[in-house]
Write a protein that holds these residues in place. Sequence first.
Motif, PDB file in Angstrom:
ATOM      1  N   TYR A 384       0.719 -33.342  78.039  1.00  0.00           N
ATOM      2  CA  TYR A 384      -0.346 -32.337  78.038  1.00  0.00           C
ATOM      3  C   TYR A 384       0.047 -31.143  78.910  1.00  0.00           C
ATOM      4  CZ  TYR A 384      -3.571 -35.571  75.707  1.00  0.00           C
ATOM      5  OH  TYR A 384      -4.174 -36.404  74.802  1.00  0.00           O
ATOM      6  N   ALA A 385       0.773 -31.428  79.977  1.00  0.00           N
ATOM      7  CA  ALA A 385       1.200 -30.339  80.866  1.00  0.00           C
ATOM      8  C   ALA A 385       2.122 -29.394  80.098  1.00  0.00           C
ATOM      9  CB  ALA A 385       1.918 -30.913  82.095  1.00  0.00           C
ATOM     10  N   GLU A 386       2.996 -29.963  79.289  1.00  0.00           N
ATOM     11  CA  GLU A 386       3.904 -29.107  78.511  1.00  0.00           C
ATOM     12  C   GLU A 386       3.118 -28.313  77.462  1.00  0.00           C
ATOM     13  OE1 GLU A 386       6.915 -30.995  76.136  1.00  0.00           O
ATOM     14  OE2 GLU A 386       7.950 -29.103  75.792  1.00  0.00           O
ATOM     15  N   TRP A 387       2.167 -28.965  76.815  1.00  0.00           N
ATOM     16  CA  TRP A 387       1.382 -28.263  75.801  1.00  0.00           C
ATOM     17  C   TRP A 387       0.596 -27.105  76.422  1.00  0.00           C
ATOM     18  CZ3 TRP A 387      -0.684 -33.302  73.071  1.00  0.00           C
ATOM     19  CH2 TRP A 387       0.342 -33.818  72.258  1.00  0.00           C
ATOM     20  N   ARG A 388       0.107 -27.355  77.617  1.00  0.00           N
ATOM     21  CA  ARG A 388      -0.624 -26.280  78.311  1.00  0.00           C
ATOM     22  C   ARG A 388       0.286 -25.072  78.521  1.00  0.00           C
ATOM     23  NH1 ARG A 388      -2.651 -30.360  81.373  1.00  0.00           N
ATOM     24  NH2 ARG A 388      -4.574 -30.886  80.303  1.00  0.00           N
ATOM     25  N   ARG A 389       1.515 -25.379  78.937  1.00  0.00           N
ATOM     26  CA  ARG A 389       2.465 -24.297  79.202  1.00  0.00           C
ATOM     27  C   ARG A 389       2.804 -23.558  77.904  1.00  0.00           C
ATOM     28  NH1 ARG A 389       7.641 -24.222  78.734  1.00  0.00           N
ATOM     29  NH2 ARG A 389       7.900 -26.472  78.528  1.00  0.00           N
ATOM     30  N   LEU A 390       3.023 -24.313  76.840  1.00  0.00           N
ATOM     31  CA  LEU A 390       3.364 -23.687  75.560  1.00  0.00           C
ATOM     32  C   LEU A 390       2.212 -22.827  75.038  1.00  0.00           C
ATOM     33  CD1 LEU A 390       5.174 -26.700  73.812  1.00  0.00           C
ATOM     34  CD2 LEU A 390       6.231 -24.559  74.556  1.00  0.00           C
ATOM     35  N   LEU A 391       0.995 -23.341  75.163  1.00  0.00           N
ATOM     36  CA  LEU A 391      -0.160 -22.565  74.695  1.00  0.00           C
ATOM     37  C   LEU A 391      -0.316 -21.285  75.507  1.00  0.00           C
ATOM     38  CD1 LEU A 391      -2.887 -25.286  74.025  1.00  0.00           C
ATOM     39  CD2 LEU A 391      -1.613 -23.968  72.342  1.00  0.00           C
ATOM     40  N   HIS A 392      -0.037 -21.389  76.777  1.00  0.00           N
ATOM     41  CA  HIS A 392      -0.132 -20.207  77.622  1.00  0.00           C
ATOM     42  C   HIS A 392       0.920 -19.175  77.196  1.00  0.00           C
ATOM     43  CE1 HIS A 392      -1.306 -17.872  81.075  1.00  0.00           C
ATOM     44  NE2 HIS A 392      -0.034 -17.731  81.413  1.00  0.00           N
ATOM     45  N   GLU A 393       2.127 -19.666  76.905  1.00  0.00           N
ATOM     46  CA  GLU A 393       3.181 -18.750  76.452  1.00  0.00           C
ATOM     47  C   GLU A 393       2.781 -18.075  75.152  1.00  0.00           C
ATOM     48  OE1 GLU A 393       7.038 -20.570  76.345  1.00  0.00           O
ATOM     49  OE2 GLU A 393       6.887 -21.259  78.422  1.00  0.00           O
ATOM     50  N   LEU A 394       2.159 -18.855  74.271  1.00  0.00           N
ATOM     51  CA  LEU A 394       1.714 -18.299  72.991  1.00  0.00           C
ATOM     52  C   LEU A 394       0.646 -17.226  73.217  1.00  0.00           C
ATOM     53  CD1 LEU A 394       2.027 -18.801  69.869  1.00  0.00           C
ATOM     54  CD2 LEU A 394       0.002 -20.230  70.060  1.00  0.00           C
ATOM     55  N   TYR A 395      -0.251 -17.524  74.135  1.00  0.00           N
ATOM     56  CA  TYR A 395      -1.325 -16.574  74.448  1.00  0.00           C
ATOM     57  C   TYR A 395      -0.739 -15.291  75.039  1.00  0.00           C
ATOM     58  CZ  TYR A 395      -5.483 -14.658  76.728  1.00  0.00           C
ATOM     59  OH  TYR A 395      -6.499 -13.833  77.136  1.00  0.00           O
ATOM     60  N   VAL A 396       0.242 -15.458  75.911  1.00  0.00           N
ATOM     61  CA  VAL A 396       0.913 -14.302  76.514  1.00  0.00           C
ATOM     62  C   VAL A 396       1.587 -13.475  75.419  1.00  0.00           C
ATOM     63  CG1 VAL A 396       2.878 -13.628  77.973  1.00  0.00           C
ATOM     64  CG2 VAL A 396       1.251 -15.337  78.789  1.00  0.00           C
ATOM     65  N   GLU A 397       2.213 -14.169  74.506  1.00  0.00           N
ATOM     66  CA  GLU A 397       2.903 -13.510  73.403  1.00  0.00           C
ATOM     67  C   GLU A 397       1.914 -12.699  72.564  1.00  0.00           C
ATOM     68  OE1 GLU A 397       6.473 -12.605  72.193  1.00  0.00           O
ATOM     69  OE2 GLU A 397       6.073 -14.036  73.797  1.00  0.00           O
ATOM     70  N   ASP A 398       0.754 -13.282  72.325  1.00  0.00           N
ATOM     71  CA  ASP A 398      -0.230 -12.626  71.458  1.00  0.00           C
ATOM     72  C   ASP A 398      -0.943 -11.458  72.128  1.00  0.00           C
ATOM     73  OD1 ASP A 398       0.271 -14.198  69.339  1.00  0.00           O
ATOM     74  OD2 ASP A 398      -1.380 -15.597  69.680  1.00  0.00           O
ATOM     75  N   THR A 399      -1.157 -11.577  73.401  1.00  0.00           N
ATOM     76  CA  THR A 399      -1.990 -10.585  74.074  1.00  0.00           C
ATOM     77  C   THR A 399      -1.189  -9.606  74.904  1.00  0.00           C
ATOM     78  OG1 THR A 399      -2.252 -12.038  75.977  1.00  0.00           O
ATOM     79  CG2 THR A 399      -3.934 -12.177  74.244  1.00  0.00           C
ATOM     80  N   GLY A 400       0.063  -9.948  75.150  1.00  0.00           N
ATOM     81  CA  GLY A 400       0.878  -9.087  75.995  1.00  0.00           C
ATOM     82  C   GLY A 400       0.522  -9.226  77.462  1.00  0.00           C
ATOM     83  N   LEU A 401      -0.155 -10.313  77.799  1.00  0.00           N
ATOM     84  CA  LEU A 401      -0.489 -10.596  79.208  1.00  0.00           C
ATOM     85  C   LEU A 401       0.799 -10.770  80.007  1.00  0.00           C
ATOM     86  CD1 LEU A 401      -3.232 -11.363  80.754  1.00  0.00           C
ATOM     87  CD2 LEU A 401      -2.416 -13.706  80.551  1.00  0.00           C
ATOM     88  N   ALA A 402       0.767 -10.428  81.270  1.00  0.00           N
ATOM     89  CA  ALA A 402       1.965 -10.554  82.108  1.00  0.00           C
ATOM     90  C   ALA A 402       2.484 -11.981  82.073  1.00  0.00           C
ATOM     91  CB  ALA A 402       1.623 -10.163  83.535  1.00  0.00           C
ATOM     92  N   ARG A 403       3.798 -12.145  81.912  1.00  0.00           N
ATOM     93  CA  ARG A 403       4.368 -13.478  81.776  1.00  0.00           C
ATOM     94  C   ARG A 403       4.217 -14.321  83.035  1.00  0.00           C
ATOM     95  NH1 ARG A 403       6.673 -13.692  77.001  1.00  0.00           N
ATOM     96  NH2 ARG A 403       7.740 -11.890  76.204  1.00  0.00           N
ATOM     97  N   GLY A 404       4.080 -13.689  84.124  1.00  0.00           N
ATOM     98  CA  GLY A 404       4.001 -14.444  85.377  1.00  0.00           C
ATOM     99  C   GLY A 404       2.643 -15.072  85.633  1.00  0.00           C
TER     100      GLY A 404
END
Lengths: 420, 163
Positions: A384-404
Motif C-alpha cells: 500500500y505504501a508503494e501504491w500511495r507513492r505511485l498515485l501521488h506521482e500520477l497526481y503530480v504528473e496530472d496537475t503539475g504539482l511540485a514533485r517534492g
Amino acid sequence: MSTVRYSIAVAALAVVSAGCVVQETRPLPQMQATQATQEVGEERLIDVGIRLFDPGIPKEVEEDPEKADEERIYPEIRRAEARYIPTRLRETLVGTAQWGAVRVVPSQVDSTDLIVSGEILESTGAELKIRVRAEDATGREWLDKEYEGPADTRSYREGGNLGRDPFQNVYVTIANDLLAARKALSDEQLETVQRVADLRFASGFAPAAFEEYLGKDDKTGRYEVIRLPAENDPVLERVAAIRERDENLIDTVSDGYTAFSERMDEPYSNWRRYTYDEIKAEEKLKAQARTRMALGALAVAAAVLVPDSCGSSNCARITDAVRYGAAAGGVAAVMSGLKKREESKIHTETLKELSSSFESEAAPLVVDVEGRTLRLTGTAEEQYAEWRRLLHELYVEDTGLARGSSVADGASGATSPGAG
Amino acid sequence: MGAGPSVPGGEDRRAAIDRRLEETFGAFDAAVRATQEQIARERAGQQSEDQQGPGGGPGEDRERGQDGDGATGSEAGSRGGLESVGAGDEGDGQAGGAAQQGGGSGTAIGSTGSGPRNIPPDIPDGSDDDIVARQIREAAMKETDPELREALWEEYRQYKKGQ
C-alpha cells in the motif's frame, strides 16, 4: 489431534459430574432475524465491517489465574470468543440478505460503510452479555447498546437444535436493531455514507488528490461530501482498482476468521454445554447450602430460645424434647448445608478443569489465525505504501504539482489495509 | 508484494506508473489468492473431519451455507470505487419476532456478503422455513445463473407445498 484430546477431557469430566445432562429451563422463543423479501436497492446495501471484539479481560484477571477462576473469565477463551462472536454476528447478518458485504475485520479497518465493534461483558455457557456499537463512515452512531441473553438449552441437547447457536437470539436482536437503524435513514443519507466511505478510502491513498472532496466538521467529528470527483478522474480510476484489491484482502482475512470459528466450533460448543451444567449445578447447590444453613441456624437459635416456664414435670419433658428436636434438626440442616457447599465445590473444580482444558485448545487456534492475518496485512501495508507513492506521482504528473510534495500530504494514519 | 523501484521520469511517465501498478496488482492478487486457497483447503479439511468425527451424525451437522466456488464478499455484495447507485425498495421482511420454529438460525456460515437477487413476488418471506427450505432459498438468492436460479426457486416452491 487436539480436538480428540479435548473431547476425552470433556468426556472424563462429564463422568465426574455424575450423569449430568443439560438441565432444562423454560424454552426460549427462537427469534429469527428479519430477512429481505425483495432485492435491496444498491443505495441501501450497506457494507458492514465487524471488528474483532474487545475480549473484556480485566487487568487483575490477566495477571492472576486465581482471579480468573473466581470471576470465570478465562483469558484465552475470551480471546477466542472475541473472534468467534463477531463471526456468528456476521453469519446472522449475511443470512438476512439485507446488507452488502459483511466481513469480520481487524481493529484498524475503518474504510467500510458501517463499522460494528463490541466488547464481551460476560460469556459463559449460561449467559452472554456484550456491548455493541455501530458507526457509519460519516461518523453517525447507529447504536450503542448492551445485549444479553440466557442460553437456549435446546442447542445443548444431544440430537436437539444443534444447528442454532445457544445465544442466537442475542445476534438476532442486534441484527434487527441494525436494520431498524438503517431503516431510519433515507436513501440519500445512505448514499452519502457510501460516498464518504469511498472518499475516505481514496483520501487514504491519494490525500492531495481527494482532500478537496471530503470535509470534516471539527465540532461533531462528522464527515461530509463537499463535491464528487469526475468519473473519469485518472487517480480515481486507479484508486478503484486498489479498493477492489483491498476488499479482496479483507474478504480473505474475514474468511480466515470464519475458518477459525469452524475449527473452534466443536470444542467451544462442548465447553459451553458442559460448563452450562456445571454452572447450574453449582448455583443450585450453593443456593441450597445457603438456605439450609440459614434455616438450620434459625432452628438452633429457636431451640435455645424455647421458653423454660413449666410448672410440671410433663411440661418440662415436652419442652426438653422440643428443644432437643429443634437443636438436632437445626444442626442436621447446617450439616446438610455444609455438605451441599462441598458438593458445589466439585462443580467449581470441574468448571476450572473444563475451562483450563479448553483454554489450551483455543490458544493455538487464536495464534494461528492472528499469525496469518498479520502476515497478510503486514505485507499488504508494504504494498500500500508503494501504491500511495505511485498515485501521488500520477497526481503530480496530472496537475503539475511540485514533485517534492509529500506523498502523505494530508493523510492521517492511512497506512493499514482497509484504513480510510 | 513489497515496495518496488521508483518509476523513471520522462514523457511516458504515466504509462510507466500504470505498468508498475499492473505488475504490483498481479503480485498482490497472486499472494491473496494463495492465502484464499490455503484457507479454502483448511475449511474443506475441517468440514470433512466434522463429517467423519464422532459428532458428525446426521442430526448434528451444523447448518452451513453454500460455499460455492469460494467467491468472496466483494464479488457479490460490495460495490467498487465511487460509482453512483440507483434507487430501489427497502425490501424488509417481517420475519422477526419470536417465530416458534425448530432448526437453524437463518444463517449461512461461510458464505460472504451479498444482496438478494431477484426474489420472485410469489415467494413468501421465509419466516417459517425449516433448514432445508432455508438452504434452498439461500442457494437461489445467491445463484447468478438465471436458469438455475429459477430452478432453485421452483424447487423451493415445491418443497414448501409439500410441507
